[in-house]
Design an enzyme around this catalytic site. Structure first.
Site, PDB file in Angstrom:
ATOM      1  N   HIS A  29      -5.722   1.978  -4.326  1.00 15.71           N
ATOM      2  CA  HIS A  29      -4.839   1.410  -3.295  1.00 15.71           C
ATOM      3  C   HIS A  29      -4.452  -0.018  -3.639  1.00 15.71           C
ATOM      4  O   HIS A  29      -5.064  -0.665  -4.504  1.00 15.71           O
ATOM      5  CB  HIS A  29      -5.511   1.461  -1.916  1.00 15.71           C
ATOM      6  CG  HIS A  29      -6.640   0.482  -1.746  1.00 15.71           C
ATOM      7  ND1 HIS A  29      -6.876  -0.180  -0.564  1.00 15.71           N
ATOM      8  CD2 HIS A  29      -7.601   0.050  -2.606  1.00 15.71           C
ATOM      9  CE1 HIS A  29      -7.929  -0.978  -0.693  1.00 15.71           C
ATOM     10  NE2 HIS A  29      -8.390  -0.849  -1.919  1.00 15.71           N
TER      11      HIS A  29
ATOM     12  N   HIS B  57      -2.611   1.216   6.918  1.00 17.14           N
ATOM     13  CA  HIS B  57      -2.962   1.149   5.496  1.00 17.14           C
ATOM     14  C   HIS B  57      -3.101   2.557   4.944  1.00 17.14           C
ATOM     15  O   HIS B  57      -3.433   3.500   5.673  1.00 17.14           O
ATOM     16  CB  HIS B  57      -4.271   0.365   5.302  1.00 17.14           C
ATOM     17  CG  HIS B  57      -4.563   0.048   3.861  1.00 17.14           C
ATOM     18  ND1 HIS B  57      -3.797  -0.822   3.128  1.00 17.14           N
ATOM     19  CD2 HIS B  57      -5.529   0.518   3.012  1.00 17.14           C
ATOM     20  CE1 HIS B  57      -4.286  -0.911   1.898  1.00 17.14           C
ATOM     21  NE2 HIS B  57      -5.324  -0.090   1.799  1.00 17.14           N
TER      22      HIS B  57
ATOM     23  N   CYS C 201       0.810  -1.224   0.000  1.00 15.44           N
ATOM     24  CA  CYS C 201       0.000   0.000   0.000  1.00 15.44           C
ATOM     25  C   CYS C 201       0.842   1.271   0.000  1.00 15.44           C
ATOM     26  O   CYS C 201       0.624   2.182  -0.817  1.00 15.44           O
ATOM     27  CB  CYS C 201      -0.987  -0.003   1.164  1.00 15.44           C
ATOM     28  SG  CYS C 201      -0.233   0.073   2.810  1.00 15.44           S
TER      29      CYS C 201
END
Length: 365
Positions: free
Chosen positions: A339, A327, A279
């Protein structure tokens, strides 16, 4: 129970514990017949109809997978942070080594100069000043020479002081290099431990998913989509999207283009492209491509970048998710982010509110 099939109870237990399904069967035992008997027409063995796994059980699986992959994401951030620190420390050690070499060369030259000055002083210092004045044919020449001697003595003192400072610098460089080396070794151990955690969590998650039949995996994916949709709908129902109308900066446009160009590429922990990403690897490389470097990990992006209100969000900004900042996604407008989700998934677009938002940060504030 039919071969390769599972009852609801067995499946639910296996899925909740992430253990392999046990195929239970009772082996038949053959006995010799005392007298021949006429053959009988074989009859078909009845097979049990598999009981489908309920959505409730699959929902438990989904939650457990979320926890496992979240733990893997946390460990991935730890790995990336240790990697980034190790790279910086390696560079600092190299720089300190260069300084040590330069310092040693400087010290050697200073020693040579000091030695030459000492030899000159020895050659000219055999007689007291009064005797040298009496023997001199030109008193002015003697006085000029005495002045040069005094200057030489001052220069020698300065030379010795510079040698002392250089020696002290060398000792400090050596201490700093030793300290950086210890930190480097500690970060290498942290990397190894984080890597072990990642592999274990991902292996547990994959083992859990492997217990599902194809149809169950499809239903599980549907449940994941529905959970994300519910979260996104709740976020949008607050009216937040109506307040977001800022336009992307020029660098932000470049970052968004880079990130969206990676759609479809697989997630891989620790990866920064070009074939795969995690990520924060995606977001950091997207902004690097726009000419603006940012921290490597989602946690450092949260800590170091400028935080802004959601209503002021614009394309290119980063949305940090979960309480532990484990994240990150890039806002691309219209309430969506691009993402890299998790192992087994690819870079994709999803709702900006599909996960718990911790903060929004702007790289080019």
């Amino acid at each position: 129970m039919g071969s390769g099939k599972r009852s609801l109870t067995t499946t639910a237990m296996a899925l909740a514990c992430a253990c392999a399904c046990a195929v239970l069967a009772t082996p038949g035992v053959a006995y010799a017949s005392p007298t021949p008997t006429p053959p009988r027409t074989p009859t078909a063995t009845p097979t049990a109809t598999p009981t489908p796994v309920s959505n409730k059980d699959l929902e438990e699986v989904r939650k457990k997978l979320d926890k496992l992959y979240h733990a893997a994401a946390v460990a991935t951030d730890e790995y990336n942070a240790a990697e980034e620190k190790a790279q910086k420390q390696s560079a600092e050690i190299v720089e300190l080594a260069r300084e040590i070499v330069k310092g040693q060369e400087k010290l050697d030259k200073l020693k040579d100069r000091a030695g030459a000055a000492a030899r000159a002083q020895y050659r000219g210092g055999g007689l007291p000043p009064e005797a040298r004045l009496w023997l001199s044919e030109d008193p002015q020449e003697f006085l000029d020479g005495a002045g040069r001697v005094r200057q030489g003595e001052h220069a020698t003192k300065g030379l010795l002081a510079e040698m002392t400072r250089t020696q002290q610098d060398l000792e400090q460089y050596a201490k700093d290099a030793s300290a950086q080396w210890k930190k480097l070794e500690a970060n290498r151990k942290a990397k190894a431990e984080a890597k072990k955690k990642i592999k274990q969590r991902v292996a547990d998650a994959e083992k859990l998913e492997s217990q599902l039949e194809k149809e169950e995996k499809e239903r599980l994916a549907k449940l994941e989509e529905e959970a994300a949709y519910r979260a996104q709908s709740a976020w949008l129902s607050s009216g937040v999207l109506a307040e977001i109308n800022s336009k992307a900066s020029e660098q932000g446009k470049k970052a968004v283009k880079y990130a969206t160009d990676q759609i479809g590429k697989p997630y891989e922990w620790g990866a920064e492209g070009p074939g795969s990403y995690d990520c924060s690897g995606l977001t950091s490389q997207a902004w690097a491509s726009a000419g603006h470097g940012i921290p490597r990990t989602s946690q450092e992006q949260w800590k170091q970048l400028t935080r802004i209100d959601i209503k002021d969000m614009r394309p290119g900004d980063l949305i940090i998710y979960f309480d532990d900042a484990s994240h990150v996604g890039m806002y691309i407008g219209d309430g969506a982010v691009v993402h890299a989700p998790r192992p087994g998934r690819t870079v994709t677009i999803t709702g900006a509110g599909s996960m718990p938002i911790l903060a929004v940060v702007r790289p080019d504030a």
